[in-house]
Design an enzyme around this catalytic site. Structure first.
Site, PDB file in Angstrom:
ATOM      1  N   GLU A 116      26.789  50.188  62.435  1.00  0.00           N
ATOM      2  CA  GLU A 116      26.429  49.215  61.401  1.00  0.00           C
ATOM      3  C   GLU A 116      27.256  49.470  60.156  1.00  0.00           C
ATOM      4  OE1 GLU A 116      22.308  50.670  59.823  1.00  0.00           O
ATOM      5  OE2 GLU A 116      22.266  50.935  61.982  1.00  0.00           O
ATOM      6  N   LYS A 118      28.260  50.328  56.465  1.00  0.00           N
ATOM      7  CA  LYS A 118      27.616  51.162  55.452  1.00  0.00           C
ATOM      8  C   LYS A 118      27.713  50.418  54.122  1.00  0.00           C
ATOM      9  CE  LYS A 118      27.338  55.850  53.718  1.00  0.00           C
ATOM     10  NZ  LYS A 118      27.572  55.602  52.282  1.00  0.00           N
ATOM     11  N   ASP A 120      27.323  49.375  50.285  1.00  0.00           N
ATOM     12  CA  ASP A 120      27.506  50.152  49.076  1.00  0.00           C
ATOM     13  C   ASP A 120      26.546  49.638  48.010  1.00  0.00           C
ATOM     14  OD1 ASP A 120      28.685  52.199  47.819  1.00  0.00           O
ATOM     15  OD2 ASP A 120      30.595  51.198  47.429  1.00  0.00           O
ATOM     16  N   TYR A 228      17.802  49.710  57.404  1.00  0.00           N
ATOM     17  CA  TYR A 228      18.556  50.454  58.412  1.00  0.00           C
ATOM     18  C   TYR A 228      17.806  51.589  59.080  1.00  0.00           C
ATOM     19  CZ  TYR A 228      19.703  53.430  54.360  1.00  0.00           C
ATOM     20  OH  TYR A 228      19.648  54.220  53.249  1.00  0.00           O
ATOM     21  N   LYS A 317      34.123  56.741  56.840  1.00  0.00           N
ATOM     22  CA  LYS A 317      34.475  56.118  55.567  1.00  0.00           C
ATOM     23  C   LYS A 317      35.761  55.292  55.654  1.00  0.00           C
ATOM     24  CE  LYS A 317      31.498  57.393  52.413  1.00  0.00           C
ATOM     25  NZ  LYS A 317      31.965  58.071  51.291  1.00  0.00           N
ATOM     26  N   CYS A 411      54.464  31.545  22.932  1.00  0.00           N
ATOM     27  CA  CYS A 411      54.536  31.512  24.393  1.00  0.00           C
ATOM     28  C   CYS A 411      55.746  32.325  24.860  1.00  0.00           C
ATOM     29  CB  CYS A 411      54.651  30.078  24.885  1.00  0.00           C
ATOM     30  SG  CYS A 411      54.930  29.967  26.659  1.00  0.00           S
ATOM     31  N   CYS A 414      58.241  29.422  26.479  1.00  0.00           N
ATOM     32  CA  CYS A 414      58.863  28.323  25.738  1.00  0.00           C
ATOM     33  C   CYS A 414      58.811  28.530  24.223  1.00  0.00           C
ATOM     34  CB  CYS A 414      58.212  26.990  26.103  1.00  0.00           C
ATOM     35  SG  CYS A 414      56.574  26.791  25.418  1.00  0.00           S
ATOM     36  N   CYS A 429      49.168  28.064  25.669  1.00  0.00           N
ATOM     37  CA  CYS A 429      50.451  27.658  25.112  1.00  0.00           C
ATOM     38  C   CYS A 429      50.349  26.188  24.746  1.00  0.00           C
ATOM     39  CB  CYS A 429      51.541  27.870  26.153  1.00  0.00           C
ATOM     40  SG  CYS A 429      53.029  26.919  25.818  1.00  0.00           S
ATOM     41  N   CYS A 435      56.996  23.264  28.226  1.00  0.00           N
ATOM     42  CA  CYS A 435      56.925  24.668  28.631  1.00  0.00           C
ATOM     43  C   CYS A 435      57.357  24.815  30.090  1.00  0.00           C
ATOM     44  CB  CYS A 435      55.508  25.199  28.435  1.00  0.00           C
ATOM     45  SG  CYS A 435      55.324  26.906  28.993  1.00  0.00           S
TER      46      CYS A 435
END
Ligand code: D41
Length: 673
Positions: A116, A118, A120, A228, A317, A411, A414, A429, A435
């Protein structure tokens, strides 16, 4: 029959129905009714409990959140300790685990394991006595934890009462409470906008949410529970394998992981591992590995435990989703709508299974919030398919040579002025059409697969075309010639011809794709489709007022304003005309407005059982005819449809003098249209 008897019956019926739907939804992951219908059931129950407070019971589905915050947490001793798990990180050590088990058991044939994910999150214990949730506790150090009953009660996937029967008198469930990734991202996004504290990862978010004295806070967090194992069991029996126990827990209404599998031997464990590792990004929650458990309870008992944990289980893991690295510098990217995004350049680091050298810093506030500087050591988080983030600065490692991150005033592409609208987090911008960065992104978006889908016009080519000044907006695309294209680097005559052909082919499109391709702020594929469906033609959309736009499904004030602004901008108006002249076409869409439908403006309420249709279909049939279907009877109700065993709503309709029809009349009504 006295009135309170029938009300009590209805209350019981509602609680049963709601608990069954919870079971369908959370334990089986197979919702049986739409959310709106579920909400109506809850509301009806709440209403009755408000009207008849003597009928409120502690395990009613409405009673998840207590009113008063606690003064502090009390301690809970785990009668059966909550063991921890030993780890392996590779196939070799997993085979060592299997071999040790075989040696101990004196067996040469392969062992059956359950595998199954694990999760977190935070490990918890739930104590059910006679099927009622009596106590929830954190794992703590495995022997003593904290009482978090008030908080676990608020988690919708934790049943307040078990369903079915034959559960032991005392049944202690163990599992993980976690925050799914979408919920975590949404929570942090909200906190980021409000300038509030963010969680570093979903695990901290889950643990932090459970450590609240005020259950209302916990209730507002998107937490889920997955079971579980079991701890204390008294006055009843459970199956004799781990997998069968979990299946039994599921039948009692508890959630278990749908990825759980039983396999035979270490090789199959490794196959499961490889499969789940591939799936990891697509899972809706964070996992840090897999737990393999000997399935047979008798073998588990023979194997026993050590101080590190049971000999019959091990965690395999995965590569970590958070790693530390150094921030080398920050670049400022300009997006399609001019939004400036600071991007962290990192010393490459392997995290979440890939090498990461860039991570987003979102916006100016985020840089302040993180208090991050160039040369800092930072924690990078990359989980799921979310882009890598800078989660935190490791202050203990701040070197002497840090440099402040300077957010530009102009910017970077441009040189236009950057502006930040009051109350918005994004800096933009102001160069829009001039631009280069915005030009490129707008054209890429226009030609992308979900928009005009221009075959062969990839991101790199768009950049080249803009840089070479062959195009500066989407209208220029349709003037490109083979002669111009072959002047480009790495562009042969065949590719040039293909691209011109693809551009021509892209002119036959659909209104939703075209609207999406325009790149109007906040208008994604779904909104573009809703707009197209509602207005049918571009002309109708161009004429729409903000108010008209607000009538479209899923269009709120912000989107409505953006759409309106877009179509009332003269450059955009010109662009649309040119695109039309260039021959971009789509079939018009036939629009059916709710106002023209036969039952438009009518409000129906359905009560009792409609035998020939079922409630959902009955509702859909009415809505298709333009009617609204409400959950409760009021003066605004036009008509109540009373099915079999109609209850309080029928009485209410009669009191208010609202029209009532029975099932037969209802069917006749539908047949009329
Ligand atoms: O998903 C998990 N985090 C998970 C944790 C799981 N699927 N199974 C677990 N099984 C156990 C034993 C074998 C001891 C019943 C666990 C944990 N323990 C566990 N979680 C935190 C410490 C130990």
């Amino acid at each position: 029959m006295s009135e309170s008897y029938t009300v009590q019956q209805r209350v019981n019926e509602l609680r049963d129905t709601i608990n069954k739907h919870n079971y369908q939804y959370y334990a089986l992951d197979d919702p049986s009714i739409p959310d709106a219908e579920y909400d109506r059931l809850i509301r009806e129950l709440q209403q009755l409990e408000k009207q008849y407070p003597e009928l409120v019971s502690e395990d009613s589905p409405t009673q998840r959140v207590g009113a008063k915050p606690l003064a502090g947490f009390s301690q809970v001793s785990h009668e059966v300790p909550m063991l921890s798990l030993d780890n392996v990180f590779n196939a070799k050590d997993l085979r060592g685990f299997e071999q040790r088990i075989r040696d101990r058991l004196g067996r040469s044939d392969p062992i059956t394991f359950t595998c199954e994910p694990k999760l977190d999150g935070a490990a918890v214990s739930l104590l059910y006595r006679f099927g009622r949730l009596e106590r929830g506790a954190t794992r703590g150090d495995g022997v003593v934890g904290e009482d978090i009953t008030h908080n676990v009660r608020t988690i919708p996937s934790i049943p307040l009462v078990l369903i079915g029967d034959n559960f032991p008198d005392v049944l202690e469930i163990r599992g993980e409470i976690y925050m799914p990734r979408v919920g975590f991202e949404a929570f942090n996004e909200k906190a980021r906008v409000k300038g509030e504290k963010l969680f570093v990862n979903p695990r901290n978010a889950a643990a932090g949410s459970l450590r609240q004295l005020d259950a209302r806070i916990t209730a507002s967090r998107p937490l889920e529970m997955c079971c579980y194992s079991v701890g204390l069991v008294q006055g009843g029996d459970l199956p004799n394998s781990h997998s069968d126990i979990l299946m039994q827990l599921q039948r009692w209404g508890l959630r278990i992981n749908s990825e759980m599998r039983t396999v035979v031997g270490g090789d199959e464990c490794l196959d499961y591992h490889d499969g789940l590792l591939t799936k990891r990004e697509a899972l809706p929650y964070d996992i840090d590995g897999i737990v393999y458990k000997v399935d047979d309870l008798e073998l588990q008992q023979r194997l026993g435990s050590t101080a590190k944990g049971p000999r019959w289980a091990i965690a395999h893991k995965f590569p970590a989703e958070e790693e530390m690295t150094k921030l080398l510098g920050v670049d400022f990217q300009v997006g399609r709508t001019g939004a400036i995004t600071p991007v962290a350049r990192l010393e490459p680091v392997f995290v979440g299974g890939v090498t990461v050298s860039n991570a987003t810093l979102h916006n100016r506030d985020e840089i302040d919030r993180l208090n991050v500087m160039v040369n800092d050591t930072v924690i990078i988080r990359r989980a799921g398919d979310v882009i890598p983030q800078v989660a935190k600065v490791v202050m203990e490692r701040r070197p002497a040579n840090t440099e402040a991150i300077v957010f530009p005033q102009q910017c970077p592409v441009c040189d236009s002025e950057l502006i930040r609208v009051e109350g918005e987090v994004v800096t933009r911008c102001s160069g829009t059409l001039i631009c280069g960065a915005q030009q490129k992104e707008a054209i890429k978006h226009f030609s992308s697969r979900k928009a005009l889908d221009i075959d062969g016009l990839g991101d790199k080519l768009v950049e080249q075309l803009v840089d070479e000044k062959l195009i500066s907006s989407v209208v220029d695309l349709y003037s490109l010639t083979v002669e111009q294209l072959i002047t480009l680097d790495r562009m042969g005559s065949k590719s040039a011809e293909n691209l011109v052909a693809a551009l021509n082919a892209s002119k036959e499109t659909t209104l939703p794709k075209f609207l999406f391709g325009l790149g109007i702020r906040e208008v994604g594929v779904a909104t573009a489709a809703s707009l197209a469906k509602y207005f049918g033609t571009l002309a109708a959309l161009q004429k729409a007022s903000v108010e008209d736009l607000l009538s479209v499904t899923d269009v709120g004030p912000v989107v409505a304003q953006h759409v309106h602004d877009f179509f009332n901008n003269t450059s955009n108006f010109d662009m649309l005309n040119i695109l039309h002249d260039k021959g971009i076409r789509w079939p018009d869409i036939e629009v059916k407005h709710a106002d023209d439908l036969p039952l438009a403006g009518m409000v129906y309420v359905i009560t009792g059982t409609i035998e020939s249709l079922g409630r959902i279909e009955a509702k859909e049939a009415l809505e298709a005819l333009g009617a609204k279907v409400a959950g409760s009877v009021s003066k605004k109700t036009s008509c109540v449809i009373a099915g079999l065993n109609a209850g309080s709503k029928l009485t209410k309709a009669q009191t208010l003098g609202v029209d009532v029809i029975d099932e037969a009349e209802f069917i006749k009504l539908l047949a009329k249209y």
